[in-house]
Design a protein around this motif. Structure first.
Motif, PDB file in Angstrom:
ATOM      1  N   UNK A  42       1.020  -1.200  -0.008  1.00 51.33           N
ATOM      2  CA  UNK A  42      -0.001   0.037  -0.001  1.00 51.33           C
ATOM      3  C   UNK A  42       1.086   1.294   0.082  1.00 51.33           C
ATOM      4  N   UNK A  43       0.514   2.336  -0.558  1.00 50.55           N
ATOM      5  CA  UNK A  43       1.325   3.631  -0.808  1.00 50.55           C
ATOM      6  C   UNK A  43       0.329   4.696   0.027  1.00 50.55           C
ATOM      7  N   UNK A  44       1.016   5.224   0.820  1.00 48.37           N
ATOM      8  CA  UNK A  44       0.351   6.175   1.814  1.00 48.37           C
ATOM      9  C   UNK A  44      -0.201   7.306   0.844  1.00 48.37           C
ATOM     10  N   UNK A  45      -1.340   7.748   0.820  1.00 46.28           N
ATOM     11  CA  UNK A  45      -2.028   8.790   0.003  1.00 46.28           C
ATOM     12  C   UNK A  45      -1.249  10.030  -0.168  1.00 46.28           C
ATOM     13  N   UNK A  46      -0.213  10.584   0.922  1.00 48.65           N
ATOM     14  CA  UNK A  46       0.424  11.795   0.889  1.00 48.65           C
ATOM     15  C   UNK A  46       1.625  11.355  -0.455  1.00 48.65           C
ATOM     16  N   UNK A  47       2.069  10.165  -0.333  1.00 46.74           N
ATOM     17  CA  UNK A  47       3.303   9.917  -1.073  1.00 46.74           C
ATOM     18  C   UNK A  47       2.714   9.535  -2.564  1.00 46.74           C
ATOM     19  N   UNK A  48       1.736   9.107  -2.686  1.00 44.08           N
ATOM     20  CA  UNK A  48       1.173   8.766  -3.940  1.00 44.08           C
ATOM     21  C   UNK A  48       0.808  10.168  -4.413  1.00 44.08           C
ATOM     22  N   UNK A  49       0.432  11.110  -3.862  1.00 42.51           N
ATOM     23  CA  UNK A  49       0.009  12.454  -4.638  1.00 42.51           C
ATOM     24  C   UNK A  49       1.135  13.274  -4.712  1.00 42.51           C
ATOM     25  N   UNK A  50       2.364  12.948  -3.999  1.00 46.02           N
ATOM     26  CA  UNK A  50       3.662  13.813  -4.491  1.00 46.02           C
ATOM     27  C   UNK A  50       4.016  13.123  -5.547  1.00 46.02           C
ATOM     28  N   UNK A  51       4.168  11.913  -5.773  1.00 49.52           N
ATOM     29  CA  UNK A  51       4.637  11.129  -7.021  1.00 49.52           C
ATOM     30  C   UNK A  51       3.665  11.562  -8.241  1.00 49.52           C
ATOM     31  N   UNK A  52       2.516  11.572  -8.318  1.00 46.41           N
ATOM     32  CA  UNK A  52       1.670  11.950  -9.445  1.00 46.41           C
ATOM     33  C   UNK A  52       1.871  13.593  -9.744  1.00 46.41           C
ATOM     34  N   UNK A  53       2.226  14.203  -8.646  1.00 47.07           N
ATOM     35  CA  UNK A  53       2.501  15.695  -8.992  1.00 47.07           C
ATOM     36  C   UNK A  53       3.773  15.700  -9.857  1.00 47.07           C
ATOM     37  N   UNK A  54       4.808  14.959  -9.405  1.00 51.23           N
ATOM     38  CA  UNK A  54       6.124  15.072 -10.014  1.00 51.23           C
ATOM     39  C   UNK A  54       5.892  14.484 -11.292  1.00 51.23           C
ATOM     40  N   UNK A  55       5.117  13.387 -11.480  1.00 51.83           N
ATOM     41  CA  UNK A  55       5.137  12.970 -12.830  1.00 51.83           C
ATOM     42  C   UNK A  55       4.519  13.913 -13.845  1.00 51.83           C
ATOM     43  N   UNK A  56       3.411  14.500 -13.537  1.00 49.05           N
ATOM     44  CA  UNK A  56       2.673  15.779 -14.172  1.00 49.05           C
ATOM     45  C   UNK A  56       3.943  16.888 -14.257  1.00 49.05           C
ATOM     46  N   UNK A  57       4.464  17.288 -13.270  1.00 52.33           N
ATOM     47  CA  UNK A  57       5.409  18.407 -13.494  1.00 52.33           C
ATOM     48  C   UNK A  57       6.457  17.996 -14.388  1.00 52.33           C
ATOM     49  N   UNK A  58       6.846  16.841 -14.597  1.00 53.20           N
ATOM     50  CA  UNK A  58       7.765  16.600 -15.408  1.00 53.20           C
ATOM     51  C   UNK A  58       7.256  15.963 -17.058  1.00 53.20           C
ATOM     52  N   UNK A  59       6.012  16.407 -17.063  1.00 54.92           N
ATOM     53  CA  UNK A  59       5.248  16.179 -18.568  1.00 54.92           C
ATOM     54  C   UNK A  59       5.337  14.873 -18.872  1.00 54.92           C
TER      55      UNK A  59
END
Ligand code: ZN
Length: 122
Positions: A42-59
């Protein structure tokens, strides 16, 4: 991914894969916060959110969710199927066991149906 899996030989590792145009370009390892990390992830929601944000930030786009089965076969377990909440996202399952015939496999899990995907190495 297999290097990540080898780092936690008795616990499932997990994380996200990102890329563009059908090509995976980067790996985002996550912390497995499940209460039973030897048999689930399981991935903690906060970490999941941070990773998704980084993925989008890097296009980049989310292209997969991976985890390992330290001891079992790398086919979706019953709980993997029950907890597959992203029907459009491939689930990569790793086997760190030496001599595993297919150490990395990918599946789409939709309405409890499992379909294996073909992985091409470029
Ligand atoms: Zn699993």
């Amino acid at each position: 991914m297999l290097e990540e899996a080898a780092k936690t030989p008795v616990q499932e590792c997990c994380g996200l894969l990102a890329g563009r145009d059908g090509i995976i370009m980067d790996i985002f390892p996550a912390t497995n916060t499940d209460a039973n990390p030897a048999t689930a992830y399981e991935v903690a929601p906060r970490e999941l959110f941070r990773m998704i944000k980084e993925i989008h930030a890097r296009n980049l786009q989310l292209m997969g969710i991976y985890h390992s089965h330290p001891r079992g076969q790398n086919f979706p377990s019953r709980s993997d199927v029950e907890r597959a909440f992203y029907p459009e996202t491939p689930y990569f399952i790793l086997s760190p066991l030496p001599g595993a015939p297919q150490p990395v496999r990918a599946f789409l899990i939709r309405d409890s149906n499992v379909a294996e995907l073909k992985i091409e190495l470029l």
